[in-house]
Design a protein around this motif. Structure first.
Motif, PDB file in Angstrom:
ATOM      1  N   ALA A 481      41.910  24.206  24.287  1.00 41.04           N
ATOM      2  CA  ALA A 481      40.520  24.348  23.842  1.00 41.04           C
ATOM      3  C   ALA A 481      40.345  23.809  22.423  1.00 41.04           C
ATOM      4  N   ILE A 482      41.338  24.036  21.588  1.00 41.42           N
ATOM      5  CA  ILE A 482      41.287  23.532  20.209  1.00 41.42           C
ATOM      6  C   ILE A 482      41.446  22.013  20.195  1.00 41.42           C
ATOM      7  N   CYS A 483      42.372  21.509  21.008  1.00 48.67           N
ATOM      8  CA  CYS A 483      42.555  20.053  21.106  1.00 48.67           C
ATOM      9  C   CYS A 483      41.280  19.377  21.604  1.00 48.67           C
ATOM     10  N   LYS A 484      40.641  19.991  22.560  1.00 52.99           N
ATOM     11  CA  LYS A 484      39.390  19.450  23.100  1.00 52.99           C
ATOM     12  C   LYS A 484      38.340  19.327  21.996  1.00 52.99           C
ATOM     13  N   ALA A 485      38.176  20.394  21.233  1.00 53.07           N
ATOM     14  CA  ALA A 485      37.159  20.397  20.183  1.00 53.07           C
ATOM     15  C   ALA A 485      37.457  19.355  19.109  1.00 53.07           C
ATOM     16  N   LEU A 486      38.700  19.262  18.677  1.00 60.00           N
ATOM     17  CA  LEU A 486      39.049  18.342  17.591  1.00 60.00           C
ATOM     18  C   LEU A 486      39.056  16.883  18.051  1.00 60.00           C
ATOM     19  N   SER A 487      39.464  16.637  19.291  1.00 60.10           N
ATOM     20  CA  SER A 487      39.465  15.249  19.778  1.00 60.10           C
ATOM     21  C   SER A 487      38.046  14.760  20.029  1.00 60.10           C
ATOM     22  N   GLU A 488      37.176  15.642  20.489  1.00 55.89           N
ATOM     23  CA  GLU A 488      35.802  15.241  20.771  1.00 55.89           C
ATOM     24  C   GLU A 488      34.958  15.149  19.500  1.00 55.89           C
ATOM     25  N   SER A 489      35.167  16.072  18.566  1.00 51.94           N
ATOM     26  CA  SER A 489      34.328  16.107  17.360  1.00 51.94           C
ATOM     27  C   SER A 489      34.835  15.194  16.248  1.00 51.94           C
ATOM     28  N   ARG A 490      36.180  15.047  16.159  1.00 52.07           N
ATOM     29  CA  ARG A 490      36.734  14.296  15.028  1.00 52.07           C
ATOM     30  C   ARG A 490      37.654  13.166  15.457  1.00 52.07           C
ATOM     31  N   LYS A 491      37.709  12.899  16.767  1.00 60.30           N
ATOM     32  CA  LYS A 491      38.604  11.866  17.302  1.00 60.30           C
ATOM     33  C   LYS A 491      40.031  12.054  16.772  1.00 60.30           C
TER      34      LYS A 491
END
Length: 717
Positions: A481-491
């Motif tokens: 869930a954290i990886c999803k948020a950081l990859s989507e929001s900050r690439k």
């Protein structure tokens, strides 16, 4: 049959020998039950226990000398006093439905305590029985019509006597371990009410981990093949039947890039939507909803800048007591590639890092380490290189004392979540006590805190936390869930350590090498064929597989590295990372997802059977079990290559025929791709090889005893 329990001979009741034969021969079914998975007992241990009794039974029935000796009485008395409470315990467990806490304590205590006295008693009786039988002419000559039967019986029982030297202590200590485990579970404190991330509620109102994993895989597969998805849901033996469904999923993903992504996206959606989250106020919602909700509570930020001097950037790898760098490291890399321990692409990547030492200056990156204190995490290596680390780990003072102390002595920096402002901490103990966070219960807060940090800086998010069993699924989903948020929001760049015990696409060269090794003929091959025959094909299965054709005719090779012993929870936790890797890469993030070697970490070798298997595995070429420090160094080198080299498969701009080819390159798999046999089929034989290695020091003693026995038997002196 006359049996001596003491000094006077005891004339046993009529039919005792027949009863012993029936009862002890029926115990052979225990081996079968263990082998097919009806019970959790290890096959090797169960076989040793049962077969030793069968051998002793044969001796006591056919040897008058053994019957007349009190050893036979000790043996049978020991057997009886062990088995009566044991089977009574099993009956009580079946009735209560809970072997650990549902059985009467006196019975539970006897089941796990009597062996302290009765094992030595029984083993002593068996040894006396073997000794008397080998010196009884009526026993060794029991089959005069069979050529060489006397010699065969003598040597067989002499060998059995020798086996007891290493086998007896092993069996005894195995029971000691079982007792500790059982007592710990019996008196374990009740679990507190659930908080944070929990498994979905099943149809019966429970929290079935098997059903959750099955539903996730079925949902993933149904995205491209609904009929097979239904088949997954109908699987009744999920614990031991899950592997074929994982392999089918890999084959379906090979059909097209679209299929690979559809499966990954559907699997992720199922897990995020079905798993639940218990909020601090006790209310429950889906994990997906919890991660999108606004949080009023926020973390404070702690920061430590190390005082160590920054070294000149370079790659150094500890290996077998030496620190390898430069040309020495290149030679070792070449040796690994030639032997088949690693793939050529991994060797090329490491060599490129060696040739570009400035790549190892990682001060321009911010490494988010989920599970910073993990045994396989590169925390210490990164700190020594002067990296900036954002550390996520449990809020336990001991963990943070270690992490912060390491950071202070390094040239790097560490940023971490805190329960109160760092400036308000009175001393180090106060600092350690208020640092850290819980990935299970504070996942949304961790996500929000990370998104607020170092705007404009490049994040590399590594998922390193590991836990046993079902907890591994939960912590993997929290990290996802954290990886999803950081990859989507900050690439953000994502970094994973893939396990070799999974199903991956591999190179044709690796597949060909595995086939060649399987067809190799040698003296050792006879040993391997023996195990294939006696196991009826269950052991030492062929590793090389036929290629899978895509919809446009392209051939893909894959390796079945799934280890049944690790279970479906481990498989679904690692597959979750695969799914995120291909989805994030498709979304434009760099994803470093290289396969790490089998490594002798404490979390793995604390299980005796795994430790023994690891010791025996190098018999099968080209296996090599790595030390943790070596694994961390080479995997950091591969991560560095993926970050720095734009031609890496990790870079989304590098064209791949199929998204799952991401796992095909940079594989430091430890030899499992090119081994003749699948990972799951060499475990038991590896344990046997380990036991043989342990017994090797006793060979001279056994040989001397055998020589003396031969001399006595033949009348040489």
């Amino acid at each position: 049959m006359h049996i001596r329990l003491g000094l006077p001979a005891y004339n046993s009741p009529p039919g005792l020998s027949q009863a012993l034969i029936v009862v002890q021969s029926a115990a052979l079914m225990e081996i079968v039950h263990s082998a097919v998975g009806l019970v959790r007992s290890p096959v090797v241990v169960t076989a040793m226990q049962v077969m030793s009794r069968i051998v002793a039974l044969f001796a006591v029935v056919y040897s008058p000398a053994a019957q007349a000796h009190y050893g036979s009485g000790l043996m049978i008395l020991g057997w009886a006093l062990v088995e009566v409470p044991r089977y009574a315990f099993y009956v009580a467990a079946l009735i209560s439905g809970d072997a650990t806490k549902g059985t009467p304590y006196p019975l539970f205590y006897l089941r796990y305590t009597l062996f302290y006295v009765l094992y030595p008693l029984g083993i002593s009786g068996e040894l006396f029985t073997f000794y008397n039988a080998t010196n009884d002419p009526s026993f060794t000559g029991a089959f005069p019509s069979v050529p060489y039967s006397a010699e065969a019986l003598y040597w067989f029982y002499a060998f059995t006597l020798a086996i007891y030297v290493p086998g007896g202590p092993f069996m005894y200590m195995n029971m000691v371990g079982n007792r500790k485990s059982a007592m710990r579970k019996r008196f374990a404190k009740p679990r507190p009410p659930p908080k944070g991330l929990i498994f979905p509620t099943d149809k019966k109102g429970g929290k079935s981990t098997s059903e959750a994993g099955k539903n996730a895989l079925a949902a993933a597969i149904s995205a491209v093949d609904k009929a097979y998805g239904e088949k997954v849901l109908k699987e009744r033996n999920w614990r031991f039947g899950y592997t074929k469904h994982f392999l089918k999923m890999v084959e379906l993903q090979c059909k097209s890039p679209k299929a690979a992504l559809a499966i990954a996206e559907a699997g992720l959606e199922q897990m995020h939507s079905s798993f639940q989250f218990v909020n601090p106020d006790g209310s429950t919602c889906s994990f997906k909803e919890a991660m999108s909700a606004k949080n009023k509570t926020k973390f404070e930020t702690g920061f430590i800048e190390g005082s160590g001097s920054k070294p000149a950037p370079s790659l150094s790898v500890p290996y077998k007591g030496k620190q390898l760098a430069g040309d020495d490291l290149k030679k070792q890399v070449a040796a690994w590639v030639e032997y088949g321990t690693i793939e050529a692409s991994a060797g090329d990547a490491i060599n490129k890092v060696i040739d570009n030492p400035t790549w190892m200056d990682l001060s321009d990156k911010y490494f988010v380490m989920l599970g910073a204190g993990s045994a396989m995490g590169p925390f210490k290596v990164l700190m020594a290189l002067g990296a900036n680390i954002i550390a996520i780990d449990l809020d336990r003072p001991g963990i943070w004392k270690n992490l912060i102390s390491t950071a202070r002595a390094s040239p790097g920096t560490i940023t971490f979540p805190m329960k109160k402002p760092q400036a308000s901490c009175k001393d180090d103990d106060d600092l350690f006590s208020n640092s850290g966070s819980n990935l299970f219960t504070e996942t949304p807060m961790i996500k929000d805190w990370l998104l607020s940090l170092y705007k404009g800086k490049e994040f590399v998010v590594g998922s390193y936390a590991y836990l046993d069993g079902a907890l591994h699924v939960q912590v993997s989903l929290a990290m996802d869930a954290i990886c999803k948020a950081l990859s989507e929001s900050r690439k953000a760049t994502l970094a994973y350590l893939c396990t070799p015990t999974d199903a991956h696409l591999c190179t044709k060269e690796a597949n060909d090498a595995a086939r060649k090794e399987y067809n190799r003929m040698s003296l050792g091959k006879l040993f391997e064929i023996f195990w294939q025959v006696v196991s009826r094909g269950a052991f030492l299965k062929k590793n090389a597989r036929k290629p899978v054709k895509s919809d446009d005719g392209e051939e893909f090779y894959y390796v079945d590295g799934l280890a049944v012993a690790q279970g479906p929870n481990y498989a679904i936790a690692k597959r979750l990372q695969h799914w995120r890797a291909v989805v994030a890469r498709e979304g434009g993030s760099i994803v470093s997802s290289n396969i790490a070697p089998a490594t002798s970490t404490a979390s793995v070798v604390h299980a005796k059977t795994f430790a023994m298997a690891y010791e025996g595995m190098p018999y099968f070429k080209p296996y090599e079990i790595s030390e943790p420090d070596m694994s961390k160094a080479v995997m950091l080198a591969l991560l560095t290559y993926d970050i720095r080299d734009k031609s890496s498969a990790a870079n989304p701009k590098t064209k791949l025929s199929n998204p799952n080819e991401l796992f095909k390159y940079g594989s430091f798999n430890g030899g499992c791709w090119r081994c003749a046999y699948t990972v799951s089929s060499i475990g038991e034989v590896s344990v046997v090889i380990c036991l043989c290695k342990w017994a090797a020091p006793f060979v001279p003693v056994v040989a001397a005893v055998a020589a003396a026995g031969y001399a006595k038997f033949t009348g040489a002196f």
